[in-house]
Design a protein around this motif. Structure first.
Motif, PDB file in Angstrom:
ATOM      1  N   ALA A  30      95.892  14.435 104.541  1.00  0.00           N
ATOM      2  CA  ALA A  30      95.123  15.328 103.360  1.00  0.00           C
ATOM      3  C   ALA A  30      95.927  15.803 101.967  1.00  0.00           C
ATOM      4  O   ALA A  30      97.343  15.451 101.895  1.00  0.00           O
ATOM      5  N   SER A  31      94.848  15.344 101.011  1.00  0.00           N
ATOM      6  CA  SER A  31      95.744  15.462 100.047  1.00  0.00           C
ATOM      7  C   SER A  31      95.011  16.740  99.086  1.00  0.00           C
ATOM      8  O   SER A  31      93.738  17.086  99.064  1.00  0.00           O
ATOM      9  N   THR A  32      95.821  16.965  97.490  1.00  0.00           N
ATOM     10  CA  THR A  32      95.580  17.943  96.848  1.00  0.00           C
ATOM     11  C   THR A  32      94.933  17.266  95.842  1.00  0.00           C
ATOM     12  O   THR A  32      94.646  15.765  95.352  1.00  0.00           O
ATOM     13  N   VAL A  33      93.547  17.174  95.718  1.00  0.00           N
ATOM     14  CA  VAL A  33      92.216  16.439  94.778  1.00  0.00           C
ATOM     15  C   VAL A  33      92.674  16.830  92.780  1.00  0.00           C
ATOM     16  O   VAL A  33      92.437  18.359  92.678  1.00  0.00           O
ATOM     17  N   CYS A  34      92.948  15.952  92.632  1.00  0.00           N
ATOM     18  CA  CYS A  34      93.499  16.255  91.587  1.00  0.00           C
ATOM     19  C   CYS A  34      92.259  15.104  89.667  1.00  0.00           C
ATOM     20  O   CYS A  34      91.187  14.553  90.146  1.00  0.00           O
ATOM     21  N   VAL A  35      92.168  16.047  89.014  1.00  0.00           N
ATOM     22  CA  VAL A  35      90.993  15.148  87.851  1.00  0.00           C
ATOM     23  C   VAL A  35      92.402  14.925  86.708  1.00  0.00           C
ATOM     24  O   VAL A  35      93.097  15.357  86.039  1.00  0.00           O
ATOM     25  N   ILE A  36      92.628  13.897  86.885  1.00  0.00           N
ATOM     26  CA  ILE A  36      93.643  12.572  85.837  1.00  0.00           C
ATOM     27  C   ILE A  36      93.096  12.916  84.515  1.00  0.00           C
ATOM     28  O   ILE A  36      92.069  11.689  84.000  1.00  0.00           O
ATOM     29  N   THR A  37      93.283  13.794  83.377  1.00  0.00           N
ATOM     30  CA  THR A  37      92.310  12.808  81.963  1.00  0.00           C
ATOM     31  C   THR A  37      93.716  12.752  81.278  1.00  0.00           C
ATOM     32  O   THR A  37      94.391  11.918  81.496  1.00  0.00           O
ATOM     33  N   SER A  38      92.341  11.223  80.141  1.00  0.00           N
ATOM     34  CA  SER A  38      93.188  10.932  79.469  1.00  0.00           C
ATOM     35  C   SER A  38      92.580  10.375  77.868  1.00  0.00           C
ATOM     36  O   SER A  38      91.642  11.094  77.983  1.00  0.00           O
ATOM     37  N   ARG A  39      93.235  10.335  76.691  1.00  0.00           N
ATOM     38  CA  ARG A  39      92.795  10.369  75.615  1.00  0.00           C
ATOM     39  C   ARG A  39      93.366   9.058  74.809  1.00  0.00           C
ATOM     40  O   ARG A  39      95.048   9.185  74.668  1.00  0.00           O
ATOM     41  N   HIS A  40      92.826   8.859  74.200  1.00  0.00           N
ATOM     42  CA  HIS A  40      93.236   7.387  73.766  1.00  0.00           C
ATOM     43  C   HIS A  40      92.562   7.510  72.164  1.00  0.00           C
ATOM     44  O   HIS A  40      91.191   6.563  72.400  1.00  0.00           O
ATOM     45  N   SER A  41      92.456   6.828  71.305  1.00  0.00           N
ATOM     46  CA  SER A  41      91.800   6.854  69.360  1.00  0.00           C
ATOM     47  C   SER A  41      90.058   7.384  70.133  1.00  0.00           C
ATOM     48  O   SER A  41      89.590   7.197  70.077  1.00  0.00           O
ATOM     49  N   GLY A  42      90.305   8.620  70.152  1.00  0.00           N
ATOM     50  CA  GLY A  42      88.988   8.604  69.683  1.00  0.00           C
ATOM     51  C   GLY A  42      88.259   8.779  71.275  1.00  0.00           C
ATOM     52  O   GLY A  42      87.376  10.078  71.128  1.00  0.00           O
ATOM     53  N   GLU A  43      88.940   8.440  72.716  1.00  0.00           N
ATOM     54  CA  GLU A  43      88.339   8.097  73.725  1.00  0.00           C
ATOM     55  C   GLU A  43      88.697   8.925  74.474  1.00  0.00           C
ATOM     56  O   GLU A  43      89.825   8.772  74.341  1.00  0.00           O
ATOM     57  N   ALA A  44      87.672   9.977  75.625  1.00  0.00           N
ATOM     58  CA  ALA A  44      88.439  11.094  77.120  1.00  0.00           C
ATOM     59  C   ALA A  44      87.767  10.856  77.682  1.00  0.00           C
ATOM     60  O   ALA A  44      87.000   9.803  77.755  1.00  0.00           O
ATOM     61  N   ASN A  45      88.466  10.714  78.589  1.00  0.00           N
ATOM     62  CA  ASN A  45      87.808   9.945  80.037  1.00  0.00           C
ATOM     63  C   ASN A  45      89.340  10.874  81.753  1.00  0.00           C
ATOM     64  O   ASN A  45      90.040  11.042  81.250  1.00  0.00           O
ATOM     65  N   GLY A  46      88.159  11.307  82.805  1.00  0.00           N
ATOM     66  CA  GLY A  46      88.799  11.683  83.790  1.00  0.00           C
ATOM     67  C   GLY A  46      88.349  11.105  84.702  1.00  0.00           C
ATOM     68  O   GLY A  46      87.787  10.715  85.007  1.00  0.00           O
ATOM     69  N   MET A  47      89.331  11.053  85.934  1.00  0.00           N
ATOM     70  CA  MET A  47      88.257  10.103  86.894  1.00  0.00           C
ATOM     71  C   MET A  47      89.365  11.677  88.342  1.00  0.00           C
ATOM     72  O   MET A  47      90.897  11.542  88.091  1.00  0.00           O
ATOM     73  N   THR A  48      88.709  11.482  89.066  1.00  0.00           N
ATOM     74  CA  THR A  48      88.983  11.769  90.207  1.00  0.00           C
ATOM     75  C   THR A  48      89.829  11.461  91.453  1.00  0.00           C
ATOM     76  O   THR A  48      90.289  10.247  90.938  1.00  0.00           O
ATOM     77  N   ALA A  49      90.889  11.912  91.358  1.00  0.00           N
ATOM     78  CA  ALA A  49      92.478  11.286  91.721  1.00  0.00           C
ATOM     79  C   ALA A  49      93.159  12.390  93.005  1.00  0.00           C
ATOM     80  O   ALA A  49      93.022  13.376  92.863  1.00  0.00           O
ATOM     81  N   THR A  50      94.069  11.186  94.387  1.00  0.00           N
ATOM     82  CA  THR A  50      94.463  11.942  95.174  1.00  0.00           C
ATOM     83  C   THR A  50      95.881  11.014  95.180  1.00  0.00           C
ATOM     84  O   THR A  50      96.567  11.716  95.371  1.00  0.00           O
ATOM     85  N   ALA A  51      96.062   9.900  94.157  1.00  0.00           N
ATOM     86  CA  ALA A  51      97.259   9.167  94.731  1.00  0.00           C
ATOM     87  C   ALA A  51      97.775   9.921  93.600  1.00  0.00           C
ATOM     88  O   ALA A  51      97.992   9.053  92.303  1.00  0.00           O
ATOM     89  N   VAL A  52      99.127  11.062  93.786  1.00  0.00           N
ATOM     90  CA  VAL A  52      99.842  12.105  93.179  1.00  0.00           C
ATOM     91  C   VAL A  52     100.618  12.344  93.440  1.00  0.00           C
ATOM     92  O   VAL A  52     100.990  12.475  94.319  1.00  0.00           O
ATOM     93  N   SER A  53     101.898  12.264  92.763  1.00  0.00           N
ATOM     94  CA  SER A  53     103.122  12.817  94.097  1.00  0.00           C
ATOM     95  C   SER A  53     104.375  13.245  92.601  1.00  0.00           C
ATOM     96  O   SER A  53     104.390  12.747  91.708  1.00  0.00           O
ATOM     97  N   SER A  54     105.034  14.186  93.316  1.00  0.00           N
ATOM     98  CA  SER A  54     106.372  14.620  92.075  1.00  0.00           C
ATOM     99  C   SER A  54     107.179  13.362  92.616  1.00  0.00           C
ATOM    100  O   SER A  54     107.258  12.900  93.556  1.00  0.00           O
ATOM    101  N   VAL A  55     107.971  13.309  90.743  1.00  0.00           N
ATOM    102  CA  VAL A  55     109.077  11.760  91.460  1.00  0.00           C
ATOM    103  C   VAL A  55     110.132  12.702  91.150  1.00  0.00           C
ATOM    104  O   VAL A  55     110.939  12.823  92.526  1.00  0.00           O
ATOM    105  N   ALA A  56     110.688  13.426  90.358  1.00  0.00           N
ATOM    106  CA  ALA A  56     111.999  14.429  89.876  1.00  0.00           C
ATOM    107  C   ALA A  56     111.661  15.689  89.432  1.00  0.00           C
ATOM    108  O   ALA A  56     110.506  16.203  89.029  1.00  0.00           O
ATOM    109  N   ALA A  57     112.899  16.662  89.760  1.00  0.00           N
ATOM    110  CA  ALA A  57     112.833  17.866  88.917  1.00  0.00           C
ATOM    111  C   ALA A  57     113.269  18.101  87.906  1.00  0.00           C
ATOM    112  O   ALA A  57     113.098  18.510  87.098  1.00  0.00           O
ATOM    113  N   ASP A  58     114.024  17.273  88.028  1.00  0.00           N
ATOM    114  CA  ASP A  58     115.010  16.922  86.204  1.00  0.00           C
ATOM    115  C   ASP A  58     115.787  15.482  86.079  1.00  0.00           C
ATOM    116  O   ASP A  58     116.135  14.223  86.209  1.00  0.00           O
TER     117      ASP A  58
END
Length: 170
Positions: A30-58
């Motif tokens: 079971a995974s939390t559903v996210c939309v990863i958004t990005s922007r570069h040179s005036g172009e923006a996109n979003g993609m649905t993803a579950t392959a996301v994880s915390s790595v470190a707190a500090d």
């Protein structure tokens, strides 16, 4: 029966399971559903993803795995930033919309621009804006590591994905 390595076989020399067996097994996560958004040179996109994880707190750090064929890949790589829009339990329509790879994914979506310039989807339970710190390729994907530079959140019950279905914990 399980295959095991004999004394002369290194673990990395063992064969992989089939793609079908792998996908079947991954449906058990079971995974939390996210939309990863990005922007570069005036172009923006979003993609649905579950392959996301915390790595470190500090420092606060997360990772996302993005297929190199996805339009978001180049935007994250070249723009050096991304945002994690963690969807609430009532936002399954957004998950479906951003899974379609629409040419203008934000045409009907309310959003604001974050400190990184990435679109931040209105109404998400939590949003993390990230500055890209490193990346590395694994098979068909790139793992992007980002330092969290801004966050906002109202909490709320997250949208989950399990066994091909959307759900929630509350």
């Amino acid at each position: 029966m399980r295959a095991t390595a004999d004394a002369g076989t290194a673990p990395h020399d063992l064969p992989s399971v089939s793609e079908t067996a792998f996908k079947t097994a991954m449906r058990a996560l079971a995974s939390t559903v996210c939309v990863i958004t990005s922007r570069h040179s005036g172009e923006a996109n979003g993609m649905t993803a579950t392959a996301v994880s915390s790595v470190a707190a500090d420092p606060p750090t997360v990772l996302v795995a993005v297929n190199r064929d996805n339009r978001s890949h180049a935007l994250i790589r070249d723009g050096a930033c991304f945002a994690l829009n963690i969807l609430c339990s009532d936002q399954h329509e957004l998950a479906l919309q951003f899974a379609t790879r629409a040419l203008q994914p934000f045409a009907t979506v309310a959003f604001s621009e974050g400190v990184t310039g990435c679109p931040l989807i209105d109404g998400c339970g939590t949003v993390l804006e990230c500055a890209l710190t490193s990346s590395f390729d694994v098979a068909t994907h790139t793992i992007f590591i980002g330092r969290v530079v801004a966050s906002r959140g109202s909490g709320g019950s997250p949208l989950l994905y399990w066994d091909g279905q959307f759900g929630t914990v509350r």
